[in-house]
Enzyme design. Structure first.
Site, PDB file in Angstrom:
ATOM      1  CG  HIS A  93     -18.443  55.460  37.062  1.00 20.07           C
ATOM      2  ND1 HIS A  93     -19.634  54.785  36.981  1.00 20.07           N
ATOM      3  CD2 HIS A  93     -17.669  54.725  37.892  1.00 20.07           C
ATOM      4  CE1 HIS A  93     -19.577  53.696  37.742  1.00 20.07           C
ATOM      5  NE2 HIS A  93     -18.394  53.641  38.314  1.00 20.07           N
ATOM      6  CD  GLU A 147      -8.336  47.181  44.295  1.00 18.71           C
ATOM      7  OE1 GLU A 147      -9.323  46.478  44.590  1.00 18.71           O
ATOM      8  OE2 GLU A 147      -8.343  47.977  43.352  1.00 18.71           O
ATOM      9  NE  ARG A 152     -10.844  49.414  42.784  1.00 19.35           N
ATOM     10  CZ  ARG A 152     -11.841  49.094  43.588  1.00 19.35           C
ATOM     11  NH1 ARG A 152     -12.946  49.843  43.626  1.00 19.35           N
ATOM     12  NH2 ARG A 152     -11.791  48.026  44.364  1.00 19.35           N
ATOM     13  CG  ASP A 164     -20.563  49.684  38.229  1.00 21.04           C
ATOM     14  OD1 ASP A 164     -20.294  48.548  38.670  1.00 21.04           O
ATOM     15  OD2 ASP A 164     -20.022  50.714  38.667  1.00 21.04           O
ATOM     16  CG  ASP A 215     -14.188  47.838  40.347  1.00 25.71           C
ATOM     17  OD1 ASP A 215     -13.184  48.385  40.837  1.00 25.71           O
ATOM     18  OD2 ASP A 215     -15.350  48.114  40.717  1.00 25.71           O
ATOM     19  CG  ASP A 237     -14.615  53.299  44.131  1.00 22.94           C
ATOM     20  OD1 ASP A 237     -14.581  53.208  42.889  1.00 22.94           O
ATOM     21  OD2 ASP A 237     -14.858  52.333  44.874  1.00 22.94           O
TER      22      ASP A 237
END
Ligand SMILES: *[C@@H]1O[C@H](CO)[C@@H](O)[C@H](O)[C@H]1NC(C)=O
Ligand SMILES: *[C@@H]1O[C@H](CO)[C@@H](O)[C@H](O)[C@H]1NC(C)=O
Ligand SMILES: *[C@@H]1O[C@H](CO)[C@@H](O)[C@H](O)[C@H]1NC(C)=O
Ligand SMILES: *[C@@H]1O[C@H](CO)[C@@H](O)[C@H](O)[C@H]1NC(C)=O
Ligand SMILES: *[C@@H]1O[C@H](CO)[C@@H](O)[C@H](O)[C@H]1NC(C)=O
Ligand SMILES: *[C@@H]1O[C@H](CO)[C@@H](O)[C@H](O)[C@H]1NC(C)=O
Length: 707
Positions: A429, A268, A355, A152, A265, A371
């Site tokens: 994760h 959006e 994501r 990450d 990630d 998440d």
């Protein structure tokens, strides 16, 4: 536009957390606007898919897709659409047909590299390379099969893309090469926001020079957001030079750190500012439209993201917001396709994990569900989300195994690992500051159970890989609902706590704390064989039954009518592929018939289009099994069969012939099983890190018969 549907149940309209089926008898709003939000019921989440599959009497089905990238809202009882109305209607008539028709419109999903179907280990907060190595090695030491080690954002220098922290992660290049020399893989995260730091930061300097940032509505300046590194500028991936920018800013990094895949990630896109560092001033109507769908965050479109009025090359962010990840995924896929040739074999198939999603992204990226929280509700409904994404064509989807936010428990993590073993994509994760949840962090008993189930996944890899091939070649789901396989059986329509992997494997996870049994629905039209019972005993009676589900095992069944290719599980996909020949499980239906196939290739980037693969079909009837080579790998690969198990054979065969060799009979008569201790305790066997499948030395795929 409101429409009446002659259907009893609908599926789709995501991304949302909750039941898979949406009965039409309750009024509810479904809101689509890509949003960085922890999955909770009734929220708009990371992706927007305005596709619905409607099923009615007799299992007749149709589908509706609204191609619209704006913020949207659908209402039931009657589906109710607002905005630009650009519809596609799929006439079925079966659910499978509708899915195939929709996937044909979107384009086929990218075929995953075989290694990416292995077990992935990750966490946010390793903090240092030493810690990451320690966690990797302690799981290798206890024989957890593992293919991919992840990092990450810890590895970066100040959370800046394409940089590596000089102190905490020095030697990361050596580590990547070491993992690579073991034929395993490394994947790292990158976020789209580029830190505004002009002191010689290539990704920033180059973006300015190439002028690819998103701009403010008045075109006077760049729009400033904030993510992990602080203030950032956003690459506009619709800009014609954005892919070149992304390649040029990552080249040096990829040469030094030859990672196998990229994880995108916060796309959006997610911002810690509302709109920008100065909000969304000037009352632009795109930022404050007269009607705002019922999104989370005070019904303000720019909550946690960029001002809709921001300018992009193709138009306003208002129209392009839900497409941000689509364009980013495409550019990232291109980066991996044309990566500089370092130590890495750059002809391998790409791996990009995103994501945020939009219809069509499956041609460039795979997906995980964001998440989630480490709780039983999120375990339970992860399945609905994965089934829904399979409808959307993003078949290679998984959920963070054991949960991302909050501390998991040993029992939850065991149950989640058992289910995760049958997710299309399986990655463990969790988040910053939480206790470790890698298998080695738990008790020896928990380690055994996890090792056994991860090994079980590896044993089924040839079958799973073949199902991915079918999805890519033909348009289909991989993880699928019982409704899709048994649309005539109304009992299956609302089931979302058991599912099928492909047509032949039924998985029934335990999602209730403390439970040691559960109810399973066995569709009566099929035969079912219990993988954990001695000799895969047939299930009787069928219909709704309570089955034992001790902590050691996930209830797992093989459906009659299918031939399943398997392998002896290895410690990673490379060694398994290299060393292990195949086993076939033949599960006949009520008429004694079964069929199946096996796809095999080298992970090469253009293997499918160039025809560099092997495809075999198997069919069994009347006491004999034969194989047929449908497509032959041009260079010739040796594929050996070492085991064959026929389920449901009532009496000991008098005579067994494998090709012309009568002498093989003696071996075939020893019924094979995934060997277990009495009482179905699979995990004891796995203490050695292996599931063993008995060798019958049949040597070639051709034919066998028993009488
Ligand atoms: C980036 O930061 C510099 C220095 O702090 C500042 O002068 C500049 O305006 C910033 N650029 C943008 C686009 O915000
Ligand atoms: C920019 O990055 C450099 C190198 O990482 C760092 O030393 C410096 O403090 C950063 N500057 C700002 C304004 O964040
Ligand atoms: C926006 O500003 C840039 C930089 O000043 C300029 O090159 C571009 O032509 C402008 N675009 C429009 C549509 O005015
Ligand atoms: C893309 O880059 C080329 C070469 O630098 C330049 O000529 C062109 O104007 C750029 N395109 C846009 C839309 O900025
Ligand atoms: C492709 O789909 C068609 C129609 O559903 C089906 O008949 C055919 O068997 C499928 N082919 C493969 C290779 O799965
Ligand atoms: C995995 O197994 C193979 C074959 O048994 C062995 O050569 C290899 O060293 C193992 N890999 C690791 C990382 O232990």
């Amino acid at each position: 536009l409101s429409i009446g549907l002659s259907a009893q149940v609908i599926y789709g309209l995501g991304e949302h957390l909750g039941p898979f089926a949406k009965p039409l008898n309750q009024w509810k709003r479904f809101v689509l606007w890509n949003r960085d939000a922890e999955p909770n019921p009734d929220r708009n989440l990371y992706g927007s898919h305005n596709f619905l599959l409607a099923v009615g009497g007799g299992g007749r089905a149709f589908g509706i897709f609204l191609l619209n990238s704006n913020a949207q809202e659908s209402h039931r009882d009657l589906p109710n659409y607002r905005g630009i109305l650009d519809f596609f209607v799929f006439v079925g008539p079966t659910p499978k047909d509708v899915i195939q028709q929709y996937h044909e419109l979107l384009g086929p999903p990218m075929m995953p590299p075989l290694w990416s179907l292995g077990y992935h280990l990750c966490r946010f907060g390793f903090g240092t390379l030493d810690r990451l190595k320690f966690i990797y090695e302690r799981n290798v030491k206890i024989n957890i099969p593992i293919d991919v080690m992840w990092s990450d954002a810890d590895y970066m220098d100040g959370f800046k893309d394409w940089t590596v922290g000089a102190e905490k992660y020095s030697g990361f290049d050596t580590f990547i090469k070491q993992v690579y020399s073991q034929h395993r893989s490394v994947v790292v995260i990158v976020d789209p926001g580029i830190k505004n730091n002009s002191t010689g930061y290539l990704a920033y300097d180059l973006g300015l020079k190439m002028d690819i940032w998103m701009r403010t509505a008045d075109n006077k300046s760049y729009i400033v957001g904030a993510v992990w590194p602080g203030d950032v500028l956003w690459p506009d991936f619709t800009h014609p030079n954005a892919t070149l920018y992304w390649q040029r800013s990552s080249n040096e990094f990829l040469l030094k750190y030859p990672v196998d895949g990229l994880w995108i990630d916060m796309n959006e896109p997610s911002s810690f500012y509302q709109g920008s560092d100065t909000g969304c001033p000037n009352g632009n109507p795109l930022d404050f439209p007269p009607y705002v769908p019922h999104i989370i965050g005070y019904n303000i479109l720019y909550q946690g993201t960029v001002c809709p009025s921001a300018r992009q090359y193709l138009g306003s962010h208002y129209d392009l917001h839900n497409l941000y990840s689509y364009f980013e995924a495409k550019a990232t896929w291109q980066v991996l396709r044309t990566r500089p040739d370092g130590q890495k074999d750059n002809r391998q198939r790409q791996f990009v994990l995103s994501r945020s999603t939009f219809p069509g992204i499956q041609r460039f990226a795979f997906h995980w569900t964001g998440d989630n929280n480490a709780d039983w509700y999120n375990l339970r409904y992860s399945l609905s989300t994965i089934l829904s994404f399979n409808l959307y064509g993003i078949v290679n989807t998984g959920t963070d195994v054991c949960g991302f936010n909050s501390a998991t428990t040993e029992e939850l993590c065991i149950r989640w690992t058992q289910l995760g073993a049958f997710y299309p994509f399986m990655r463990n994760h969790n988040s910053l500051g939480l206790p470790d949840q890698d298998p080695a962090a738990f008790s020896p008993i928990a380690q055994q159970i996890m090792r056994y189930h991860i090994s079980l996944r590896y044993a089924f890899l040839p079958y799973m890989y073949t199902e991915f091939y079918r999805a890519t070649a033909n348009g289909s789901t991989v993880a699928r609902s019982l409704m899709e396989e048994f649309p005539n059986d109304e009992e299956t329509w609302l089931i979302d706590n058991q599912f099928m992997f492909g047509p032949a494997l039924m998985i029934c996870p335990v999602t209730v704390e403390g439970a040691v049994d559960r109810q399973v629905y066995f569709p009566p039209s099929a035969r079912w064989f219990d993988v954990h019972a001695q000799y895969f005993a047939e299930v009787t009676p069928k219909g709704l039954q309570t089955v034992p589900a001790p902590l050691e095992n996930i209830p797992l069944y093989i459906r009659g009518g299918h031939v399943i290719p398997m392998q002896d599980p290895g410690n990673d996909t490379y060694h398994q592929k290299l060393l292990q020949p195949f086993l076939l499980i033949v599960a006949p239906d009520a008429d004694g018939l079964a069929s199946g196939s096996l796809f095999w290739d080298r992970n090469g980037v253009d293997d499918l289009s160039l025809g560099n693969y092997q495809l075999m079909e198997f069919s069994a009837s009347k006491g004999s099994l034969s194989s047929r080579l449908v497509h032959q790998f041009p260079i010739g690969v040796q594929m050996q069969l070492f085991g064959l198990q026929v389920l449901g054979v009532a009496t000991k065969p008098a005579n067994v012939i494998v090709n012309e060799w009568q002498e093989e009979a003696v071996y075939v008569q020893q019924r094979l099983a995934l060997r277990q201790q009495p009482g179905g305790g699979g995990p004891q066997e796995s203490a050695k890190g292996q599931l063993e499948l008995t060798d019958i030395s049949a040597r070639v795929f051709k034919s066998a018969s028993w009488q």
